[in-house]
Write a protein that holds these residues in place. Structure first.
Motif, PDB file in Angstrom:
ATOM      1  N   SER A 111       3.620 -31.458  24.808  1.00  0.00           N
ATOM      2  CA  SER A 111       2.717 -31.059  23.776  1.00  0.00           C
ATOM      3  C   SER A 111       1.083 -30.935  24.336  1.00  0.00           C
ATOM      4  CB  SER A 111       2.801 -32.018  22.768  1.00  0.00           C
ATOM      5  OG  SER A 111       2.172 -33.271  23.050  1.00  0.00           O
ATOM      6  N   LEU A 170      12.313 -26.686  18.637  1.00  0.00           N
ATOM      7  CA  LEU A 170      11.143 -26.770  17.813  1.00  0.00           C
ATOM      8  C   LEU A 170       9.964 -26.167  18.383  1.00  0.00           C
ATOM      9  CD1 LEU A 170       9.847 -27.364  15.103  1.00  0.00           C
ATOM     10  CD2 LEU A 170       9.612 -29.601  15.805  1.00  0.00           C
ATOM     11  N   ASN A 224       5.866 -25.531  17.708  1.00  0.00           N
ATOM     12  CA  ASN A 224       4.846 -25.754  16.794  1.00  0.00           C
ATOM     13  C   ASN A 224       3.360 -25.161  17.445  1.00  0.00           C
ATOM     14  OD1 ASN A 224       3.188 -26.624  14.171  1.00  0.00           O
ATOM     15  ND2 ASN A 224       2.196 -27.878  15.895  1.00  0.00           N
ATOM     16  N   THR A 225       2.617 -24.405  16.860  1.00  0.00           N
ATOM     17  CA  THR A 225       1.163 -24.160  17.315  1.00  0.00           C
ATOM     18  C   THR A 225       0.284 -24.132  16.252  1.00  0.00           C
ATOM     19  OG1 THR A 225      -0.133 -22.719  18.665  1.00  0.00           O
ATOM     20  CG2 THR A 225       1.601 -21.890  17.727  1.00  0.00           C
ATOM     21  N   HIS A 226      -0.863 -25.046  16.393  1.00  0.00           N
ATOM     22  CA  HIS A 226      -1.854 -24.920  15.407  1.00  0.00           C
ATOM     23  C   HIS A 226      -3.223 -24.741  15.731  1.00  0.00           C
ATOM     24  CE1 HIS A 226      -3.179 -27.825  11.812  1.00  0.00           C
ATOM     25  NE2 HIS A 226      -4.455 -27.643  12.490  1.00  0.00           N
ATOM     26  N   SER A 229      -0.212 -18.398  17.595  1.00  0.00           N
ATOM     27  CA  SER A 229      -1.588 -18.829  17.013  1.00  0.00           C
ATOM     28  C   SER A 229      -2.714 -18.250  17.207  1.00  0.00           C
ATOM     29  CB  SER A 229      -1.979 -20.226  16.645  1.00  0.00           C
ATOM     30  OG  SER A 229      -0.778 -20.713  15.752  1.00  0.00           O
ATOM     31  N   ARG A 254      -1.476 -21.751  11.407  1.00  0.00           N
ATOM     32  CA  ARG A 254      -0.402 -22.496  12.030  1.00  0.00           C
ATOM     33  C   ARG A 254       0.835 -21.762  11.747  1.00  0.00           C
ATOM     34  NH1 ARG A 254      -0.944 -25.947   7.766  1.00  0.00           N
ATOM     35  NH2 ARG A 254      -2.508 -27.233   8.610  1.00  0.00           N
ATOM     36  N   SER A 259       5.095 -22.761  12.665  1.00  0.00           N
ATOM     37  CA  SER A 259       6.041 -23.569  13.392  1.00  0.00           C
ATOM     38  C   SER A 259       7.555 -22.746  13.047  1.00  0.00           C
ATOM     39  CB  SER A 259       6.168 -24.982  12.532  1.00  0.00           C
ATOM     40  OG  SER A 259       5.032 -25.836  12.703  1.00  0.00           O
TER      41      SER A 259
END
Lengths: 78, 136
Positions: free
Chosen positions: B23, B52, B54-56, B83, B95, B97
């Protein structure tokens, strides 16, 4: 994962981003773009006994047969 | 209880699975050129499963002027999950995911890039990949 200080390579353009010349790492702080260094975490099984530098033989063994990492000068610029 | 497929082999989850997740969490990050924040190379003799992504991105302070701000995952030469923020409002968020089922082979390289072409301003980045490596 163990924290080490590594050198940045690259020029910061889309085709040549700044990065560390290791097969697996994760930056844990903002790099120093002036000094071209950064703190990264690398897998424990890729470091030497001092846990401060990548171990060339361990890298070659773990990634044997992969041209990018199975070479005599791997991690020479880290 | 280990599970077998129709063949004699155990399913991937019972072939010595090892967590290889990574991460990146950057708070108050200013403009910067493209940088590879994290990278994972599948070792020889292993495969990996990505479960999984996720990028925010959240803008914390305004830029003057604003430029492209992006965070994306890349597998070898292909860009996955990006993103991208081009607005300049404090609190603006982009965001994404997903829960993919991606299988990586030995030698595959999966990494995370960020960049911010703005002048001034700061951004919060958070990106994570859930990766499990197992015997090939």
């Amino acid at each position: 994962m163990t924290k080490i200080t590594a050198k940045l390579i690259g020029s910061g353009i889309p085709g040549d981003p700044f990065r560390v010349n290791l097969p697996t790492y994760s930056m844990i702080a903002e790099p120093d773009y002036e000094a071209k260094t950064c703190e990264v975490e690398v897998p424990d099984d890729e470091l030497d006994n001092s846990q401060k530098r990548p171990d060339r033989q361990k890298l070659r063994e773990k990634y044997r047969g992969q041209p990018a990492w199975d070479r005599a000068d791997v991690a020479s610029d880290v | 209880m280990p599970q077998r497929s129709n063949s004699a082999r155990y399913l991937w989850g019972d072939r010595n699975p090892v967590d290889a997740s990574f991460s990146y969490n950057g708070y108050g990050v200013g403009p910067h050129v493209p940088t590879v924040r994290s990278t994972y190379t599948v070792p020889t003799g292993k495969k990996a499963n990505i479960g999984l992504l996720n990028t925010h991105i959240t803008r914390l302070t305004a830029a003057a002027p604003v430029g492209d701000v992006y965070s994306y995952f890349r597998l070898n030469a292909a860009v996955f999950l990006m993103s991208f923020l081009l607005t300049n409002g404090v609190g603006d968020v982009q965001r994404v995911s997903v829960g993919p089922t991606m299988y990586l082979a030995s030698g595959d390289v999966f990494d995370l890039y960020t960049a911010d072409a703005s002048t001034g301003g700061t951004v919060y980045y958070n990106a994570a990949a859930r990766i499990t490596a197992y015997d090939a």
